[in-house]
Motif scaffolding. Structure first.
Motif, mmCIF file in Angstrom:
data_model
loop_
_atom_site.group_PDB
_atom_site.id
_atom_site.type_symbol
_atom_site.label_atom_id
_atom_site.label_comp_id
_atom_site.label_asym_id
_atom_site.label_seq_id
_atom_site.Cartn_x
_atom_site.Cartn_y
_atom_site.Cartn_z
ATOM 1 N N VAL A 269 0.851 -1.191 0.000
ATOM 2 C CA VAL A 269 0.000 0.000 0.000
ATOM 3 C C VAL A 269 0.887 1.240 0.000
ATOM 4 N N PRO A 270 0.963 1.959 -1.128
ATOM 5 C CA PRO A 270 1.751 3.199 -1.147
ATOM 6 C C PRO A 270 1.042 4.275 -0.345
ATOM 7 N N ILE A 271 1.669 4.710 0.745
ATOM 8 C CA ILE A 271 0.934 5.542 1.703
ATOM 9 C C ILE A 271 1.257 7.022 1.607
ATOM 10 N N SER A 272 2.377 7.403 1.021
ATOM 11 C CA SER A 272 2.692 8.833 0.947
ATOM 12 C C SER A 272 2.470 9.393 -0.442
ATOM 13 N N PHE A 273 1.858 8.600 -1.326
ATOM 14 C CA PHE A 273 1.586 9.021 -2.690
ATOM 15 C C PHE A 273 0.078 9.059 -2.910
ATOM 16 N N VAL A 274 -0.443 10.125 -3.488
ATOM 17 C CA VAL A 274 -1.884 10.220 -3.706
ATOM 18 C C VAL A 274 -2.251 10.042 -5.173
ATOM 19 N N SER A 275 -1.269 9.718 -6.008
ATOM 20 C CA SER A 275 -1.556 9.424 -7.414
ATOM 21 C C SER A 275 -0.424 8.580 -7.972
ATOM 22 N N ASP A 276 -0.690 7.927 -9.081
ATOM 23 C CA ASP A 276 0.333 7.093 -9.715
ATOM 24 C C ASP A 276 1.436 7.953 -10.311
ATOM 25 N N HIS A 277 2.656 7.465 -10.175
ATOM 26 C CA HIS A 277 3.819 8.089 -10.802
ATOM 27 C C HIS A 277 4.928 7.046 -10.818
ATOM 28 N N ILE A 278 6.176 7.475 -11.013
ATOM 29 C CA ILE A 278 7.264 6.523 -11.249
ATOM 30 C C ILE A 278 7.454 5.565 -10.076
ATOM 31 N N ILE A 297 7.599 -15.102 -2.854
ATOM 32 C CA ILE A 297 6.251 -14.630 -2.536
ATOM 33 C C ILE A 297 5.407 -14.788 -3.796
ATOM 34 N N ALA A 298 4.509 -15.748 -3.787
ATOM 35 C CA ALA A 298 3.779 -16.114 -5.004
ATOM 36 C C ALA A 298 2.719 -15.098 -5.392
ATOM 37 N N HIS A 299 2.129 -14.427 -4.400
ATOM 38 C CA HIS A 299 1.029 -13.497 -4.669
ATOM 39 C C HIS A 299 1.423 -12.115 -4.130
ATOM 40 N N PHE A 300 1.701 -11.196 -5.033
ATOM 41 C CA PHE A 300 2.115 -9.837 -4.675
ATOM 42 C C PHE A 300 1.246 -8.861 -5.453
ATOM 43 N N ALA A 301 0.611 -7.932 -4.760
ATOM 44 C CA ALA A 301 -0.247 -6.952 -5.418
ATOM 45 C C ALA A 301 -0.057 -5.591 -4.767
ATOM 46 N N ARG A 302 -0.461 -4.554 -5.496
ATOM 47 C CA ARG A 302 -0.455 -3.196 -4.956
ATOM 48 C C ARG A 302 -1.888 -2.695 -4.886
ATOM 49 N N SER A 303 -2.233 -2.016 -3.809
ATOM 50 C CA SER A 303 -3.556 -1.400 -3.745
ATOM 51 C C SER A 303 -3.631 -0.258 -4.750
ATOM 52 N N PRO A 304 -4.811 0.002 -5.310
ATOM 53 C CA PRO A 304 -4.917 1.078 -6.305
ATOM 54 C C PRO A 304 -4.606 2.434 -5.680
ATOM 55 N N SER A 305 -4.068 3.317 -6.489
ATOM 56 C CA SER A 305 -3.783 4.676 -6.017
ATOM 57 C C SER A 305 -5.071 5.487 -5.928
ATOM 58 N N LEU A 306 -5.012 6.571 -5.178
ATOM 59 C CA LEU A 306 -6.199 7.401 -4.981
ATOM 60 C C LEU A 306 -6.612 8.103 -6.276
ATOM 61 N N ASN A 307 -5.651 8.622 -7.019
ATOM 62 C CA ASN A 307 -5.895 9.221 -8.331
ATOM 63 C C ASN A 307 -7.165 10.077 -8.338
ATOM 64 N N ASP A 308 -8.168 9.703 -9.155
ATOM 65 C CA ASP A 308 -9.397 10.494 -9.235
ATOM 66 C C ASP A 308 -10.585 9.790 -8.584
ATOM 67 N N ARG A 309 -10.310 8.943 -7.596
ATOM 68 C CA ARG A 309 -11.406 8.269 -6.915
ATOM 69 C C ARG A 309 -12.351 9.307 -6.312
ATOM 70 N N PRO A 310 -13.650 9.159 -6.537
ATOM 71 C CA PRO A 310 -14.613 10.164 -6.053
ATOM 72 C C PRO A 310 -14.518 10.407 -4.550
ATOM 73 N N GLU A 311 -14.307 9.340 -3.779
ATOM 74 C CA GLU A 311 -14.239 9.489 -2.325
ATOM 75 C C GLU A 311 -13.070 10.390 -1.917
ATOM 76 N N PHE A 312 -11.956 10.253 -2.625
ATOM 77 C CA PHE A 312 -10.776 11.068 -2.306
ATOM 78 C C PHE A 312 -11.002 12.527 -2.694
ATOM 79 N N LEU A 313 -11.535 12.758 -3.896
ATOM 80 C CA LEU A 313 -11.759 14.129 -4.339
ATOM 81 C C LEU A 313 -12.785 14.826 -3.449
ATOM 82 N N THR A 314 -13.799 14.103 -3.026
ATOM 83 C CA THR A 314 -14.781 14.679 -2.108
ATOM 84 C C THR A 314 -14.138 15.029 -0.770
ATOM 85 N N ALA A 315 -13.269 14.153 -0.288
ATOM 86 C CA ALA A 315 -12.573 14.419 0.976
ATOM 87 C C ALA A 315 -11.711 15.672 0.878
#
Length: 328
Positions: A269-278, A297-315
């Protein structure tokens, strides 16, 4: 501050780092970044900062160009920050106008301030898009904006939001991203998923001098996990480079520890980034994923970035609205 002109438009200025808009821009972008003594204090003092910055940016550009080539040839940070500014302004109403000021690439603070003056904007709320405060990022960007305002639009009245690491709407939106990330795993694996928060590292000297960055990051992770529920989580720091002492532990070291413990499913979970970048699209999605799989580690995933998620923009709109109401 008293609002002396309640009928005039209000600017919403989002501050961010910026990124190269073409492969040819990578080296000059790096030069701008390494030239900033608020961010990186190269040895032998301010006099030699720019010559060192020129040398380092030239040496690093070849590798960094290939990283940007792998994610499409440019940084998406300006696009996402512009979308965020427009989304926040739209939620606040027609009296609000969006602007973006990047620290190390266009559009810079000078351009944003000049545009506001041309648009007749006499008041603005300046919002740092770094949730957690440090002088190396928010401090440098705010200083740059203040310089531009004094020089180009001295009559501009503005308020600055420098940190929002514990803003409830932000924590709610980030928790939704974590839950969505967990749902990307096979259902039978979800109870076993280890959550790994990853924040951008700082040289340890910033923390030692009193920057609250680490405390802010920890408060955010705790606030998110209260919303997600009782699950195991760790915290690491990424994007470390150069021969200085950095905040610990390194995210890669935490991945190694999890592999050694036999963990088979990790959600980063990228926690100090509010949008996708390098740092998300290459460092995490390509480098860390390959490293995790190589470690077993067979299963590795990243949570989606906040980007333009409505909940984030409203916040963020609610945060700005509160600031405007306090202004009046």
């Amino acid at each position: 501050m008293k609002d002396d002109n309640p009928g005039s438009p209000i600017g919403i200025v989002l501050l961010n780092m910026g990124g190269p808009d073409a492969l040819e821009a990578v080296e000059p972008f790096l030069y701008n970044l390494f030239s900033d003594r608020d961010l990186i204090q190269l040895p032998l003092g301010a006099l030699l900062q720019k010559p060192f910055a020129r040398l380092i940016s030239r040496r690093r550009a070849k590798m960094v160009v290939e990283n940007y080539r792998a994610i499409g040839g440019k940084s998406p940070l300006l696009r996402w920050t512009s979308v965020q500014a427009q989304g926040i302004a739209a939620r606040l109403g027609s009296a609000f106008r969006p602007y973006v000021a990047m620290r190390y690439w266009a559009p810079r603070a000078d351009e944003a301030v000049a545009r506001m003056k041309a648009d007749g904007v006499e008041r603005a709320v300046v919002l740092s898009m770094y949730p957690h405060y440090t002088g190396a990022t928010t401090g440098s960007s705010v200083k740059d904006f203040r310089r531009a305002a004094v020089t180009l639009h001295p009559n501009l009245k503005y308020r600055v939001i420098e940190q929002w690491y514990d803003w409830p709407g932000y924590l709610d939106a980030l928790a939704l991203c974590v839950r969505e990330g967990l749902e990307s795993f096979p259902e039978e694996l979800r109870p076993l998923v280890q959550i790994l928060f990853s924040a951008h590292a700082l040289p340890q000297k910033f923390i030692d001098r009193g920057d609250p960055y680490l405390e802010h990051v920890l408060d955010t992770t705790r606030g998110v996990m209260k919303r997600v529920g009782n699950r195991s989580w760790r915290l690491g720091f990424q994007s470390r480079s150069g021969p200085v002492k950095w905040m610990e532990p390194d995210t890669v070291e935490v991945i190694d520890q999890l592999a050694a413990e036999g963990r088979q499913a990790v959600l980063l979970v990228p926690i100090s980034f509010v949008s996708d970048h390098i740092e998300t699209l290459h460092e995490i999605d390509i480098e860390y994923r390959a490293h995790a799989r190589a470690k077993g580690i067979a299963h590795f995933a990243r949570s989606p970035s906040l980007n333009d998620r409505p909940e984030f923009l409203t916040a963020m709109a609610d945060l700005v609205r509160q600031e405007v109401e306090n202004w009046r």
